[in-house]
Scaffold this motif. Sequence first.
Motif, mmCIF file in Angstrom:
data_model
loop_
_atom_site.group_PDB
_atom_site.id
_atom_site.type_symbol
_atom_site.label_atom_id
_atom_site.label_comp_id
_atom_site.label_asym_id
_atom_site.label_seq_id
_atom_site.Cartn_x
_atom_site.Cartn_y
_atom_site.Cartn_z
ATOM 1 N N ALA A 29 9.160 19.808 4.665
ATOM 2 C CA ALA A 29 9.204 18.529 3.947
ATOM 3 C C ALA A 29 7.846 18.196 3.334
ATOM 4 N N VAL A 30 7.425 19.003 2.399
ATOM 5 C CA VAL A 30 6.199 18.737 1.656
ATOM 6 C C VAL A 30 6.533 18.859 0.182
ATOM 7 N N SER A 31 6.141 17.882 -0.601
ATOM 8 C CA SER A 31 6.497 17.879 -2.013
ATOM 9 C C SER A 31 5.255 17.697 -2.861
ATOM 10 N N ALA A 36 -0.338 11.804 -3.244
ATOM 11 C CA ALA A 36 -1.245 11.942 -2.112
ATOM 12 C C ALA A 36 -1.795 10.568 -1.750
ATOM 13 N N PHE A 37 -2.156 10.408 -0.505
ATOM 14 C CA PHE A 37 -2.830 9.185 -0.075
ATOM 15 C C PHE A 37 -4.288 9.281 -0.504
ATOM 16 N N GLU A 38 -4.699 8.411 -1.429
ATOM 17 C CA GLU A 38 -6.032 8.501 -2.023
ATOM 18 C C GLU A 38 -6.772 7.163 -1.927
ATOM 19 N N PRO A 39 -7.228 6.791 -0.751
ATOM 20 C CA PRO A 39 -7.965 5.525 -0.642
ATOM 21 C C PRO A 39 -9.254 5.527 -1.437
ATOM 22 N N GLN A 40 -9.838 6.715 -1.640
ATOM 23 C CA GLN A 40 -11.078 6.778 -2.410
ATOM 24 C C GLN A 40 -10.868 6.369 -3.862
ATOM 25 N N LYS A 41 -9.618 6.444 -4.352
ATOM 26 C CA LYS A 41 -9.317 6.018 -5.716
ATOM 27 C C LYS A 41 -8.922 4.545 -5.754
ATOM 28 N N TRP A 42 -8.018 4.155 -4.871
ATOM 29 C CA TRP A 42 -7.525 2.781 -4.880
ATOM 30 C C TRP A 42 -8.538 1.789 -4.313
ATOM 31 N N ASN A 43 -9.401 2.241 -3.420
ATOM 32 C CA ASN A 43 -10.341 1.331 -2.759
ATOM 33 C C ASN A 43 -11.771 1.512 -3.264
ATOM 34 N N GLN A 44 -11.928 2.121 -4.414
ATOM 35 C CA GLN A 44 -13.245 2.358 -5.002
ATOM 36 C C GLN A 44 -14.045 1.061 -5.140
ATOM 37 N N ALA A 45 -15.301 1.074 -4.719
ATOM 38 C CA ALA A 45 -16.187 -0.082 -4.856
ATOM 39 C C ALA A 45 -17.248 0.194 -5.921
ATOM 40 N N TRP A 46 -17.769 -0.897 -6.483
ATOM 41 C CA TRP A 46 -18.748 -0.803 -7.574
ATOM 42 C C TRP A 46 -19.951 -1.706 -7.304
ATOM 43 N N GLN A 199 7.516 -6.714 0.080
ATOM 44 C CA GLN A 199 6.480 -5.695 0.235
ATOM 45 C C GLN A 199 7.114 -4.331 -0.013
ATOM 46 N N ALA A 200 6.383 -3.455 -0.695
ATOM 47 C CA ALA A 200 6.851 -2.101 -0.972
ATOM 48 C C ALA A 200 5.924 -1.090 -0.313
ATOM 49 N N LEU A 201 6.498 -0.026 0.217
ATOM 50 C CA LEU A 201 5.745 1.082 0.790
ATOM 51 C C LEU A 201 6.179 2.367 0.094
ATOM 52 N N ARG A 202 5.355 3.405 0.196
ATOM 53 C CA ARG A 202 5.729 4.685 -0.400
ATOM 54 C C ARG A 202 5.499 5.806 0.605
ATOM 55 N N LYS A 203 6.265 6.887 0.439
ATOM 56 C CA LYS A 203 6.097 8.063 1.272
ATOM 57 C C LYS A 203 5.193 9.056 0.550
ATOM 58 N N ASP A 204 4.044 9.329 1.138
ATOM 59 C CA ASP A 204 3.092 10.246 0.519
ATOM 60 C C ASP A 204 3.469 11.694 0.824
ATOM 61 N N ILE A 208 3.559 10.618 5.604
ATOM 62 C CA ILE A 208 3.132 9.321 6.131
ATOM 63 C C ILE A 208 3.354 8.281 5.040
ATOM 64 N N TRP A 209 3.717 7.070 5.437
ATOM 65 C CA TRP A 209 3.970 5.987 4.499
ATOM 66 C C TRP A 209 2.722 5.117 4.355
ATOM 67 N N SER A 210 2.460 4.656 3.139
ATOM 68 C CA SER A 210 1.292 3.811 2.894
ATOM 69 C C SER A 210 1.683 2.626 2.027
ATOM 70 N N TRP A 211 0.799 1.640 1.933
ATOM 71 C CA TRP A 211 1.108 0.388 1.229
ATOM 72 C C TRP A 211 -0.195 -0.314 0.875
ATOM 73 N N LYS A 212 -0.106 -1.333 0.039
ATOM 74 C CA LYS A 212 -1.240 -2.227 -0.205
ATOM 75 C C LYS A 212 -0.709 -3.598 -0.589
ATOM 76 N N GLN A 213 -1.455 -4.607 -0.239
ATOM 77 C CA GLN A 213 -1.123 -5.955 -0.675
ATOM 78 C C GLN A 213 -1.977 -6.300 -1.885
ATOM 79 N N PRO A 214 -1.577 -7.288 -2.683
ATOM 80 C CA PRO A 214 -2.391 -7.661 -3.837
ATOM 81 C C PRO A 214 -3.833 -7.946 -3.433
#
Length: 358
Positions: A29-31, A36-46, A199-204, A208-214
């Motif tokens: 079960a790998v697609s 991919a779970f990419e916190p480095q992209k979604w949680n990037q700080a400046w 709330q929506a979640l996704r299967k990576d 594993i399932w991941s999510w984010k709030q606004p």
Amino acid sequence: MHPCICACRAVAAALLLVLLLAIPAINIAVSAAAPAFEPQKWNQAWKLSVTNIKDAQQVELDMVLSSGWGKICQEDGFATPAVDAPLNSCYRQRSAEGTWSYWLKRPGDWRVNSNSYCYALNLYKGGACMPGKGNSTTDPLFAQWITCDLLRAAVVADGGREVTRAQALQGQPETGHYIALKVRNDSCTPYHCWLNDYQALRKDNSSIWSWKQPRGPATDRDLFNNRITNPENAILPGHYDIFCGYYHVKPDIMTIGVETDDNPYLKRSLAEYARWYEAGWLGINVTLDPIRYNNVTDDAFDIFSQSVMDEDLIWESKRGTSEWLAFQADQQQQQLKQQPQPAPNLTAAAAASPPMQP
């Protein structure tokens, strides 16, 4: 080597080959299609640096830079490495020439200007993705009591397809990926209350399932800091306790509507903020630089959200106790009173009423 030994080995090798060919292929079960779970992209700080600030500008600019972020600009710590500073930190110092310099650590656009549905679809649109709005001139969830039926119809209208629990939990699709939806009613704990929302979640691709709030970080953890393997059972911050099913989505062929905030002070890209500072305070210099990802600081929730989550954790730790059960029973009674009532059938009522006497 004896001819008999060679012949025996040849027969054994042939038998092994036959057995291997008879074994059915194992479906792992790998697609590659699932994100991919990419916190480095979604949680990037400046790092937002503001220099050449005159004394006459400093007081007003200090109020602007400090307000709304939960941090006061400090004079101690200006030399702190940005990678180690907490999110929304603000530092300042005065030069020998009499001008001021500030630098701030800000969450990036992907974190701030996105929501759970955008994240579940693995899309960045510069605003909130609104279920059902892609094929409608209006937002079907706006000013509506959000139910599973309403949310399901909205996602299907966007191009999603509902799938079974077994499909979503036991495998990955060849194209697209799976998401899950949850709803909460207006609800309270002894500490705070929440309004009806979803709330929506996704299967990576890791399953594993991941999510984010606004405005929050992308995370694959639940309220108890456990990795999410089953979104139905996962307890998330915010009381999303009504499960609304699993869906197969193909974002590249779906039509997704986006809502951007009309108030420019609430929804701006960091680049727009930089230009706004320069336009508002003539003569200052503003630079914007990405900061190397640090999961300790960049994956953190803001101060307010974390305080609410801490309260949620206290309350959820009491789940199943007599205190918790009594409070939940009272809340269920309150929610029944809040549910929208169907409009009366005026035609049926008129037919059942006796004719008016002249």
